[in-house]
Scaffold this active site. Structure first.
Site, PDB file in Angstrom:
ATOM      1  N   ASP A   1       0.846  -1.201   0.000  1.00 18.36           N
ATOM      2  CA  ASP A   1       0.000   0.000   0.000  1.00 18.36           C
ATOM      3  C   ASP A   1       0.874   1.242   0.000  1.00 18.36           C
ATOM      4  O   ASP A   1       0.572   2.247  -0.636  1.00 18.36           O
ATOM      5  CB  ASP A   1      -0.887   0.025   1.258  1.00 18.36           C
ATOM      6  CG  ASP A   1      -1.965  -1.029   1.181  1.00 18.36           C
ATOM      7  OD1 ASP A   1      -2.011  -1.749   0.166  1.00 18.36           O
ATOM      8  OD2 ASP A   1      -2.748  -1.143   2.151  1.00 18.36           O
TER       9      ASP A   1
ATOM     10  N   PHE B   1       2.197   1.943  -3.372  1.00 17.44           N
ATOM     11  CA  PHE B   1       1.090   2.403  -4.206  1.00 17.44           C
ATOM     12  C   PHE B   1       0.804   3.888  -3.929  1.00 17.44           C
ATOM     13  O   PHE B   1       0.682   4.698  -4.852  1.00 17.44           O
ATOM     14  CB  PHE B   1      -0.164   1.563  -3.927  1.00 17.44           C
ATOM     15  CG  PHE B   1      -1.340   1.971  -4.760  1.00 17.44           C
ATOM     16  CD1 PHE B   1      -1.522   1.453  -6.031  1.00 17.44           C
ATOM     17  CD2 PHE B   1      -2.269   2.900  -4.278  1.00 17.44           C
ATOM     18  CE1 PHE B   1      -2.598   1.847  -6.817  1.00 17.44           C
ATOM     19  CE2 PHE B   1      -3.344   3.300  -5.060  1.00 17.44           C
ATOM     20  CZ  PHE B   1      -3.500   2.766  -6.326  1.00 17.44           C
TER      21      PHE B   1
ATOM     22  N   SER C   1     -36.806  -4.451 -14.881  1.00 13.66           N
ATOM     23  CA  SER C   1     -36.630  -5.251 -13.675  1.00 13.66           C
ATOM     24  C   SER C   1     -36.845  -6.718 -14.040  1.00 13.66           C
ATOM     25  O   SER C   1     -37.045  -7.053 -15.206  1.00 13.66           O
ATOM     26  CB  SER C   1     -37.592  -4.795 -12.595  1.00 13.66           C
ATOM     27  OG  SER C   1     -38.897  -4.926 -13.080  1.00 13.66           O
TER      28      SER C   1
ATOM     29  N   GLU D   1     -26.432 -16.526 -11.953  1.00 14.55           N
ATOM     30  CA  GLU D   1     -25.554 -15.587 -11.241  1.00 14.55           C
ATOM     31  C   GLU D   1     -26.228 -15.276  -9.924  1.00 14.55           C
ATOM     32  O   GLU D   1     -27.446 -15.371  -9.830  1.00 14.55           O
ATOM     33  CB  GLU D   1     -25.442 -14.268 -12.013  1.00 14.55           C
ATOM     34  CG  GLU D   1     -24.756 -14.381 -13.323  1.00 14.55           C
ATOM     35  CD  GLU D   1     -25.197 -13.276 -14.272  1.00 14.55           C
ATOM     36  OE1 GLU D   1     -25.624 -12.194 -13.811  1.00 14.55           O
ATOM     37  OE2 GLU D   1     -25.127 -13.511 -15.478  1.00 14.55           O
TER      38      GLU D   1
ATOM     39  N   LYS E   1     -27.824 -12.820  -7.203  1.00 14.16           N
ATOM     40  CA  LYS E   1     -28.494 -11.523  -7.295  1.00 14.16           C
ATOM     41  C   LYS E   1     -27.930 -10.662  -6.175  1.00 14.16           C
ATOM     42  O   LYS E   1     -28.182 -10.919  -4.992  1.00 14.16           O
ATOM     43  CB  LYS E   1     -30.010 -11.711  -7.155  1.00 14.16           C
ATOM     44  CG  LYS E   1     -30.789 -10.452  -7.412  1.00 14.16           C
ATOM     45  CD  LYS E   1     -32.266 -10.782  -7.580  1.00 14.16           C
ATOM     46  CE  LYS E   1     -33.071  -9.572  -7.983  1.00 14.16           C
ATOM     47  NZ  LYS E   1     -33.080  -8.529  -6.990  1.00 14.16           N
TER      48      LYS E   1
ATOM     49  N   ASP F   1     -27.318  -7.526  -3.792  1.00 15.27           N
ATOM     50  CA  ASP F   1     -28.248  -6.569  -3.212  1.00 15.27           C
ATOM     51  C   ASP F   1     -27.554  -5.227  -3.024  1.00 15.27           C
ATOM     52  O   ASP F   1     -26.924  -4.962  -2.005  1.00 15.27           O
ATOM     53  CB  ASP F   1     -28.733  -7.123  -1.867  1.00 15.27           C
ATOM     54  CG  ASP F   1     -30.047  -6.497  -1.462  1.00 15.27           C
ATOM     55  OD1 ASP F   1     -30.630  -5.762  -2.275  1.00 15.27           O
ATOM     56  OD2 ASP F   1     -30.495  -6.748  -0.335  1.00 15.27           O
TER      57      ASP F   1
ATOM     58  N   TYR G   1     -22.815  -7.346 -14.787  1.00 12.41           N
ATOM     59  CA  TYR G   1     -23.508  -8.557 -15.211  1.00 12.41           C
ATOM     60  C   TYR G   1     -24.255  -8.462 -16.537  1.00 12.41           C
ATOM     61  O   TYR G   1     -25.003  -9.367 -16.886  1.00 12.41           O
ATOM     62  CB  TYR G   1     -24.459  -9.053 -14.122  1.00 12.41           C
ATOM     63  CG  TYR G   1     -25.374  -7.992 -13.528  1.00 12.41           C
ATOM     64  CD1 TYR G   1     -26.312  -7.354 -14.297  1.00 12.41           C
ATOM     65  CD2 TYR G   1     -25.268  -7.658 -12.179  1.00 12.41           C
ATOM     66  CE1 TYR G   1     -27.138  -6.390 -13.752  1.00 12.41           C
ATOM     67  CE2 TYR G   1     -26.097  -6.703 -11.627  1.00 12.41           C
ATOM     68  CZ  TYR G   1     -27.031  -6.077 -12.413  1.00 12.41           C
ATOM     69  OH  TYR G   1     -27.842  -5.128 -11.864  1.00 12.41           O
TER      70      TYR G   1
ATOM     71  N   LYS H   1     -35.787 -15.677  -5.473  1.00 10.11           N
ATOM     72  CA  LYS H   1     -35.448 -14.981  -4.226  1.00 10.11           C
ATOM     73  C   LYS H   1     -35.274 -15.993  -3.091  1.00 10.11           C
ATOM     74  O   LYS H   1     -36.136 -16.846  -2.894  1.00 10.11           O
ATOM     75  CB  LYS H   1     -36.570 -13.991  -3.843  1.00 10.11           C
ATOM     76  CG  LYS H   1     -36.785 -12.878  -4.861  1.00 10.11           C
ATOM     77  CD  LYS H   1     -35.679 -11.844  -4.836  1.00 10.11           C
ATOM     78  CE  LYS H   1     -35.903 -10.764  -3.852  1.00 10.11           C
ATOM     79  NZ  LYS H   1     -36.731  -9.680  -4.157  1.00 10.11           N
TER      80      LYS H   1
ATOM     81  N   CYS I   1     -35.170   1.882  38.147  1.00  7.64           N
ATOM     82  CA  CYS I   1     -33.846   1.575  37.599  1.00  7.64           C
ATOM     83  C   CYS I   1     -33.308   0.272  38.205  1.00  7.64           C
ATOM     84  O   CYS I   1     -33.275   0.132  39.429  1.00  7.64           O
ATOM     85  CB  CYS I   1     -32.898   2.729  37.892  1.00  7.64           C
ATOM     86  SG  CYS I   1     -31.208   2.385  37.382  1.00  7.64           S
TER      87      CYS I   1
ATOM     88  N   CYS J   1     -30.113   1.339  40.470  1.00  3.70           N
ATOM     89  CA  CYS J   1     -30.122   2.159  41.684  1.00  3.70           C
ATOM     90  C   CYS J   1     -31.518   2.286  42.295  1.00  3.70           C
ATOM     91  O   CYS J   1     -31.688   2.915  43.338  1.00  3.70           O
ATOM     92  CB  CYS J   1     -29.534   3.545  41.399  1.00  3.70           C
ATOM     93  SG  CYS J   1     -30.602   4.563  40.371  1.00  3.70           S
TER      94      CYS J   1
ATOM     95  N   CYS K   1     -33.133   6.822  33.655  1.00  2.00           N
ATOM     96  CA  CYS K   1     -32.968   6.893  35.098  1.00  2.00           C
ATOM     97  C   CYS K   1     -32.455   8.303  35.382  1.00  2.00           C
ATOM     98  O   CYS K   1     -31.390   8.681  34.893  1.00  2.00           O
ATOM     99  CB  CYS K   1     -31.949   5.860  35.569  1.00  2.00           C
ATOM    100  SG  CYS K   1     -31.427   6.199  37.262  1.00  2.00           S
TER     101      CYS K   1
ATOM    102  N   CYS L   1     -26.460   7.060  40.229  1.00  2.00           N
ATOM    103  CA  CYS L   1     -26.702   5.728  39.667  1.00  2.00           C
ATOM    104  C   CYS L   1     -25.354   5.142  39.217  1.00  2.00           C
ATOM    105  O   CYS L   1     -24.685   5.732  38.361  1.00  2.00           O
ATOM    106  CB  CYS L   1     -27.684   5.874  38.514  1.00  2.00           C
ATOM    107  SG  CYS L   1     -28.019   4.342  37.656  1.00  2.00           S
TER     108      CYS L   1
END
Ligand code: IVH
Length: 686
Positions: free
Chosen positions: A33, A36, A82, A112, A114, A116, A235, A322, A424, A427, A442, A448
């Site tokens: 890193d 880089f 969709s 493949e 799906k 999210d 995809y 799904k 509480c 206490c 409380c 407390c």
């Protein structure tokens, strides 16, 4: 000479993009890193000195910094449709039947996962990423190119030379699960330091990776996007006269052009293979670093796809299967109530341990009394537990068939509706619940035990008084021994007291006393944060300190005066007033004053001088919320920086406020001058 520099910039850009590809697409880095970062720094430096060679596909664009005030609406060349959904094998067999009946034969399926996240359409012209547009309503979406360029796994220019001159590629941008957890952990740490309770933290954390992705991509400042490490799987390739016969082939080609295509993709000659794939991924998906909610099944051949065509909303050649929401039922064994540092009560469900989406769940938050009432959960109930966004478990309901009386309840008798505690658990003080607040509190702030110990822990923490030799265990021991009851008592501690504490030797006692003594030099703004007024985090404490300059002015401030401080709203202002109206708080402050803590800005702070901006030049443009322009310019000078009127290649930063002129913006972008917000500027001088 300048030709040489141009070549050098091109060479560096290519080298950096190659490393990006190795790291983010192949997960196979070949340099450290550090190396880089060095290359990238070198490129940014050269581009700054020679803005004429800064190209829109330069890897320096990935760092972000470009501000988009309003995302341009763009019409999709091919609408973004969709998919039809199926939830079981039977639906899937119907889908297969429809395809067979359409008359095609020997068709193959590609499966493949799906993903999210948020779908995106990328356009490449001559191998260079030219536009990235969100799905929007399917017809038109938002141009979020600047934000998308910060995603390291999306190529800014393509590898090889066999890609079409112009094409679109679609995919899903997502937030890796690990990144989601990392960000939430950071938010949590920050809020704990600022005194928020569990419930408030839960409200403010990212809800699930998909929401987090969509929120991130809507950011106007692309630097904010760069900071959250989003990723993207591609995809689907679209274009005129594409040289492929099938979907699988197109994705193989996309892979060779440098796109990240999911390794989980598989081809099948029949539905049986598809079903095995579904079974395999139903559980295996939990081990991936990306959220998935199903499998997409696509007919592979383009010719078959064309034959099958589309309905009004979705292709006939593809369908989504799904996965069932990961849900289990288990026994609610008990409800415990936690008291936070601020006194807020959080009810917690203790569950019979159960495996859910790859982890064992033992506890789930019940949030507050309203939620318990709404769900009508009772101890002994069998409850349904689901993972919201697959990560945070929550109780979503009760299995009433298993409640007492049904004969299957594991407890002998019906326990009756859950009665929320009235006092509480720590206490015994009667709890209060203010109008409009979800939580019970409380009110015994100074008596407390968890509240007092929590207050002291906060007081000594690193960003507050930084007494690091006073850990939570020692605090608990000192508290239990009656040696400290308030933060002011810390300064009364004597060596002989400390030596009475178990495992406290001479040396640690000396260390601790030295640490306590040193904390008396901690500047006013941190003392303001340390005293632990609810809702007063580090930033607000600093603003209060600089605005009012000393504690007495804050104690005496009216609501109106408090509201004049940037970022302080009515609720916070009221909390401050209530805090100082309590004479016990004022008494503690007075004791701390006598001990010599800093309760006003130092002479140096008042002069507000530093050399932090030495050698930097600034252009201030637009309207600001936390400074007026003159103050902003004065602050630049007091910190050693220089103000200039117009942007040139030599300008270090443009501080952009509201309504910054578009011409200035364009010029800054063209010259590669960094554009920062007033908040970024405040961070620079902190
Ligand atoms: S193909 C015609 N493949 O699911 C639509 N979509 O309802 C073709 N998604 O908006 C989409 N993973 O955001 C496809 N491997 C995948 C996917 C995928 C996630 C999303 C996509 C789309 C939604 C479909």
């Amino acid at each position: 000479m300048s030709e040489l520099i141009k070549v050098e910039i091109e060479k560096l850009s290519k080298e950096i993009e190659e490393h990006n590809y190795n790291y983010y697409v192949l997960s196979n880095p070949t340099i450290s890193d550090f190396e880089f970062d060095k290359l990238l720094e070198e490129l940014i430096k050269l581009e700054k000195e020679h803005p004429e060679y800064l190209k829109p596909d330069s890897p320096s664009q990935r760092v972000g910094g470009q501000i988009t005030k309003e995302f341009k609406s763009v019409k999709h060349k091919y609408p973004m449709l969709s998919l039809g959904n199926t939830y079981n094998e039977e639906d899937l067999r119907d889908f297969d039947e429809r395809i067979r009946k359409s008359g095609i034969s020997n068709y193959e399926y590609v499966c493949e996962l799906k993903y999210d996240g948020v779908s995106i359409s990328l356009t490449y012209v001559d191998g260079i990423l030219s536009q990235a547009v969100t799905r929007g309503d399917g017809e038109k979406g938002d141009d979020i190119t600047a934000n998308v360029k910060t995603i390291n796994s999306i190529p800014l220019n393509l590898r090889g030379n066999d890609f079409p001159a112009e094409f679109e590629i679609r995919g899903e941008i997502f937030m890796p699960k690990k990144e989601f957890l990392r960000i939430n952990e950071d938010i949590r740490k920050q809020l704990i330091e600022e005194g928020y309770n569990e419930e408030e933290i839960y409200e403010k954390q990212l809800k699930n990776p998909r929401n987090a992705t969509s929120g991130t991509l809507k950011q106007q400042d692309s630097k904010a996007v760069a900071e959250r490490k989003l990723d993207c799987y591609l995809y689907s390739v679209l274009g005129e006269n594409l040289p492929f016969k099938s979907h699988y082939e197109s994705l193989e080609a996309a892979k060779s052009w440098g796109f990240k295509v999911s390794g989980e993709m598989e081809k099948f000659a029949s539905l049986d293979g598809v079903i095995k794939y579904l079974e395999k991924w139903d559980t295996k998906r939990h081990s991936l670093n990306v959220e998935t909610d199903g499998v997409v099944i696509k007919v592979n051949s383009y010719e078959h796809q064309r034959f099958l065509g589309f309905t009004a909303k979705s292709p006939r050649w593809a369908i989504a299967y799904k996965f069932k929401a990961t849900q289990v039922s288990t026994l609610l064994e008990s409800i415990s109530y936690q008291v936070g540092r601020t006194g807020a009560i959080t009810p917690v469900a203790n569950l019979k341990p159960v495996l859910l989406a790859g982890t064992t769940v033992k506890r789930a938050s019940l949030h507050n009394a309203d939620i318990i009432e709404k769900l009508d959960v009772r101890i002994g109930d069998t409850v349904f537990v689901e993972k919201g966004g697959e990560i945070i478990p929550k109780i979503i309901g009760v299995d009433l068939n298993k409640r007492a009386g049904s004969g299957t309840n594991l407890f002998e008798e019906e326990t009756g509706p859950t009665k929320y505690i009235t006092h509480c658990p720590e206490c015994g003080t009667e709890l209060v619940r203010s109008e409009g607040e979800a939580n019970h509190y409380c009110p015994n702030e100074l008596g407390c035990p968890p509240q007092v110990k929590g207050k002291i822990e906060h007081f000594v923490s690193r960003k507050a008084m930084d007494i690091d030799s006073l850990g939570s265990e020692t605090i608990a021991q000192l508290y239990d021994a009656g040696l400290i009851k308030t933060i002011a008592d810390i300064y009364e501690l004597k060596k002989e007291d400390l030596l009475k504490i178990e495992r406290m030797a001479e040396k640690s006692a000396n260390n601790l006393l030295e640490g306590i003594e040193a904390s008396k030099k901690v500047p006013f703004e941190r003392v303001m944060f340390a005293i632990g007024i609810r809702h007063i985090g580090e930033t607000t404490a600093k603003k209060l300190a600089y605005y009012f300059k000393n504690i007495d002015s804050i104690i005496n401030a009216t609501l109106e005066q408090l509201l004049e401080v940037g970022d302080i709203g009515e609720k916070t202002a009221q909390t401050i007033i209530a805090y100082f109206a309590d004479e016990k708080s004022v008494e503690i402050i007075n004791k701390l004053k006598v001990q010599g803590l800093q309760f006003e800005l130092s002479g140096e702070q008042l002069a507000n001088k530093s050399e932090k901006l030495k050698d930097l030049t600034f252009v201030v443009s637009g309207v600001f919320t936390k400074f007026n322009r003159d103050d902003l310019k004065k602050t630049i000078e007091q910190n050693g920086g220089k103000n200039v009127g117009s942007i040139s290649g030599k300008t270090s930063y443009v501080i952009a406020g509201e309504n910054m002129g578009p011409e200035k913006l364009k010029k800054a972008e063209k010259l590669g001058v960094k554009i920062i917000s007033e908040d970024d500027f405040i961070k620079m001088i902190e």
